[in-house]
Design a protein around this motif. Structure first.
Motif, PDB file in Angstrom:
ATOM      1  N   GLN A 123       2.454  -1.448  12.575  1.00  0.00           N
ATOM      2  CA  GLN A 123       3.562  -1.651  13.289  1.00  0.00           C
ATOM      3  C   GLN A 123       3.702  -3.384  13.362  1.00  0.00           C
ATOM      4  OE1 GLN A 123       3.108   0.618  16.606  1.00  0.00           O
ATOM      5  NE2 GLN A 123       4.642   2.155  16.043  1.00  0.00           N
ATOM      6  N   TRP A 124       2.934  -4.041  13.470  1.00  0.00           N
ATOM      7  CA  TRP A 124       2.748  -5.391  13.638  1.00  0.00           C
ATOM      8  C   TRP A 124       3.191  -5.862  12.329  1.00  0.00           C
ATOM      9  CZ3 TRP A 124       0.855  -9.650  11.205  1.00  0.00           C
ATOM     10  CH2 TRP A 124       0.967 -10.824  11.895  1.00  0.00           C
ATOM     11  N   VAL A 125       2.728  -5.537  11.299  1.00  0.00           N
ATOM     12  CA  VAL A 125       3.155  -5.992   9.826  1.00  0.00           C
ATOM     13  C   VAL A 125       4.639  -5.740   9.631  1.00  0.00           C
ATOM     14  CG1 VAL A 125       2.620  -5.728   7.299  1.00  0.00           C
ATOM     15  CG2 VAL A 125       0.537  -5.758   9.031  1.00  0.00           C
ATOM     16  N   ALA A 126       4.720  -4.445   9.818  1.00  0.00           N
ATOM     17  CA  ALA A 126       6.504  -3.944   9.764  1.00  0.00           C
ATOM     18  C   ALA A 126       7.433  -5.154  10.294  1.00  0.00           C
ATOM     19  CB  ALA A 126       6.717  -2.671  10.044  1.00  0.00           C
ATOM     20  N   HIS A 127       6.976  -5.240  11.504  1.00  0.00           N
ATOM     21  CA  HIS A 127       7.883  -6.215  12.390  1.00  0.00           C
ATOM     22  C   HIS A 127       7.937  -7.553  12.112  1.00  0.00           C
ATOM     23  CE1 HIS A 127       9.978  -7.717  16.010  1.00  0.00           C
ATOM     24  NE2 HIS A 127       8.851  -8.729  16.150  1.00  0.00           N
ATOM     25  N   HIS A 128       6.765  -8.084  11.751  1.00  0.00           N
ATOM     26  CA  HIS A 128       6.659  -9.491  11.406  1.00  0.00           C
ATOM     27  C   HIS A 128       7.106  -9.710   9.950  1.00  0.00           C
ATOM     28  CE1 HIS A 128       4.548  -9.890  14.967  1.00  0.00           C
ATOM     29  NE2 HIS A 128       5.118 -11.073  14.920  1.00  0.00           N
ATOM     30  N   PHE A 129       6.870  -8.981   8.937  1.00  0.00           N
ATOM     31  CA  PHE A 129       7.382  -8.940   7.518  1.00  0.00           C
ATOM     32  C   PHE A 129       8.296  -7.812   7.085  1.00  0.00           C
ATOM     33  CE2 PHE A 129       3.148 -10.644   8.239  1.00  0.00           C
ATOM     34  CZ  PHE A 129       3.204 -11.947   7.365  1.00  0.00           C
ATOM     35  N   GLU A 130       9.349  -7.636   8.062  1.00  0.00           N
ATOM     36  CA  GLU A 130      10.522  -6.669   7.619  1.00  0.00           C
ATOM     37  C   GLU A 130      11.045  -6.721   6.342  1.00  0.00           C
ATOM     38  OE1 GLU A 130      14.496  -5.010   9.997  1.00  0.00           O
ATOM     39  OE2 GLU A 130      13.326  -6.855  10.711  1.00  0.00           O
ATOM     40  N   GLN A 131      10.863  -5.567   5.708  1.00  0.00           N
ATOM     41  CA  GLN A 131      11.522  -5.539   4.457  1.00  0.00           C
ATOM     42  C   GLN A 131      10.819  -6.437   3.439  1.00  0.00           C
ATOM     43  OE1 GLN A 131      13.935  -3.245   3.652  1.00  0.00           O
ATOM     44  NE2 GLN A 131      13.805  -2.629   5.939  1.00  0.00           N
ATOM     45  N   ARG A 132       9.710  -6.884   3.509  1.00  0.00           N
ATOM     46  CA  ARG A 132       8.973  -7.577   2.657  1.00  0.00           C
ATOM     47  C   ARG A 132       7.522  -7.238   2.683  1.00  0.00           C
ATOM     48  NH1 ARG A 132       9.143 -13.293   4.826  1.00  0.00           N
ATOM     49  NH2 ARG A 132       9.202 -12.186   6.794  1.00  0.00           N
ATOM     50  N   SER A 133       7.081  -5.843   3.405  1.00  0.00           N
ATOM     51  CA  SER A 133       5.696  -5.504   3.081  1.00  0.00           C
ATOM     52  C   SER A 133       5.679  -4.006   2.713  1.00  0.00           C
ATOM     53  CB  SER A 133       5.340  -5.676   4.718  1.00  0.00           C
ATOM     54  OG  SER A 133       6.144  -5.005   5.440  1.00  0.00           O
ATOM     55  N   TRP A 134       4.686  -3.540   2.425  1.00  0.00           N
ATOM     56  CA  TRP A 134       4.486  -2.308   2.030  1.00  0.00           C
ATOM     57  C   TRP A 134       2.858  -2.088   2.192  1.00  0.00           C
ATOM     58  CZ3 TRP A 134       6.565  -6.056  -0.621  1.00  0.00           C
ATOM     59  CH2 TRP A 134       8.066  -5.734  -1.222  1.00  0.00           C
ATOM     60  N   LEU A 135       2.946  -0.392   2.545  1.00  0.00           N
ATOM     61  CA  LEU A 135       1.484   0.107   2.875  1.00  0.00           C
ATOM     62  C   LEU A 135       0.828   0.097   1.312  1.00  0.00           C
ATOM     63  CD1 LEU A 135      -0.501   1.093   5.032  1.00  0.00           C
ATOM     64  CD2 LEU A 135       1.043   3.398   4.783  1.00  0.00           C
ATOM     65  N   ALA A 136      -0.402  -0.403   1.204  1.00  0.00           N
ATOM     66  CA  ALA A 136      -1.069  -0.124  -0.162  1.00  0.00           C
ATOM     67  C   ALA A 136      -2.111   0.812   0.004  1.00  0.00           C
ATOM     68  CB  ALA A 136      -1.865  -1.586  -0.070  1.00  0.00           C
ATOM     69  N   ILE A 137      -1.716   1.664  -0.988  1.00  0.00           N
ATOM     70  CA  ILE A 137      -2.826   2.934  -0.861  1.00  0.00           C
ATOM     71  C   ILE A 137      -3.999   2.818  -2.093  1.00  0.00           C
ATOM     72  CG2 ILE A 137      -2.411   5.544  -1.184  1.00  0.00           C
ATOM     73  CD1 ILE A 137      -1.013   4.556   1.401  1.00  0.00           C
ATOM     74  N   GLU A 138      -4.943   2.951  -1.802  1.00  0.00           N
ATOM     75  CA  GLU A 138      -6.077   2.806  -2.850  1.00  0.00           C
ATOM     76  C   GLU A 138      -6.756   4.051  -2.750  1.00  0.00           C
ATOM     77  OE1 GLU A 138      -8.199  -0.695  -1.355  1.00  0.00           O
ATOM     78  OE2 GLU A 138      -6.912  -1.926  -2.623  1.00  0.00           O
ATOM     79  N   LEU A 139      -6.670   4.858  -3.803  1.00  0.00           N
ATOM     80  CA  LEU A 139      -7.446   6.065  -3.974  1.00  0.00           C
ATOM     81  C   LEU A 139      -8.693   5.799  -5.097  1.00  0.00           C
ATOM     82  CD1 LEU A 139      -4.488   8.530  -3.709  1.00  0.00           C
ATOM     83  CD2 LEU A 139      -6.138   7.695  -2.050  1.00  0.00           C
ATOM     84  N   LEU A 140      -9.947   5.908  -4.493  1.00  0.00           N
ATOM     85  CA  LEU A 140     -10.693   5.342  -5.517  1.00  0.00           C
ATOM     86  C   LEU A 140     -11.882   6.479  -5.576  1.00  0.00           C
ATOM     87  CD1 LEU A 140     -11.484   1.905  -4.053  1.00  0.00           C
ATOM     88  CD2 LEU A 140     -10.078   2.524  -5.957  1.00  0.00           C
ATOM     89  N   HIS A 141     -11.514   7.912  -5.738  1.00  0.00           N
ATOM     90  CA  HIS A 141     -12.179   9.222  -5.707  1.00  0.00           C
ATOM     91  C   HIS A 141     -13.307   9.084  -4.741  1.00  0.00           C
ATOM     92  CE1 HIS A 141     -10.276  10.584  -9.479  1.00  0.00           C
ATOM     93  NE2 HIS A 141     -10.128   9.441  -9.583  1.00  0.00           N
ATOM     94  N   GLY A 142     -13.113   8.394  -3.500  1.00  0.00           N
ATOM     95  CA  GLY A 142     -14.139   8.590  -2.466  1.00  0.00           C
ATOM     96  C   GLY A 142     -13.955   9.970  -1.707  1.00  0.00           C
ATOM     97  N   LEU A 143     -14.961  10.340  -0.974  1.00  0.00           N
ATOM     98  CA  LEU A 143     -14.892  11.576  -0.145  1.00  0.00           C
ATOM     99  C   LEU A 143     -13.703  11.568   0.965  1.00  0.00           C
ATOM    100  CD1 LEU A 143     -18.732  12.107   0.477  1.00  0.00           C
ATOM    101  CD2 LEU A 143     -17.356  13.338  -1.310  1.00  0.00           C
TER     102      LEU A 143
END
Length: 134
Positions: free
Chosen positions: A19-39
């Protein structure tokens, strides 16, 4: 800005940070999803799918890339040993657990994010599509 939340953080902490990131970087930020075949990939993706609409951060595939192809994992291990200043056999958890931190084709990432399947080499029941109920 790509926000890569800690997998070890609680959902409340992760949500507050997102929420902090979304507020301070509105429309300029994304949630990075890293799927590395971990459990914990399936649980991690479920958490991200919960956080994304609550914060307005759109999810984007990321990979924490360390090599261009899987076959370079031994070289990556040697470079890690040099970086930490230990013999390769003594590196243990300093090394990446698998060779999934390589460049992946965009179509494979789409399947990872949808949760429909894993690569042909490694199928995971946790990532398999749930049977539809009719």
């Amino acid at each position: 800005m790509l926000y890569v939340p800690s997998r070890s953080a609680s959902i409340d902490t992760g949500l507050a940070q997102a929420q902090w990131v979304a507020h301070h970087f509105e429309q300029r930020s994304w949630l990075a999803i890293e799927l590395l075949h971990g459990l914990d990939d399936a649980a991690w993706l479920a958490t991200a799918r919960e956080v994304s609409p609550r914060t307005g951060l759109r999810m984007v595939a990321a990979g924490d890339i360390h090599m261009h192809v899987r076959s370079r994992k031994p070289l990556q291990d040697v470079l890690t040993a040099i970086r930490v200043g230990k013999p390769l056999v003594d590196c243990g958890y300093e090394l990446q657990p698998n060779a999934e931190r390589h460049c992946v084709r965009a179509c494979d990432w789409r399947r990872f994010i949808r949760g429909s399947c894993w690569t042909k080499r490694s199928k995971s029941p946790a990532a398999a599509p749930s049977p539809s109920t009719s």
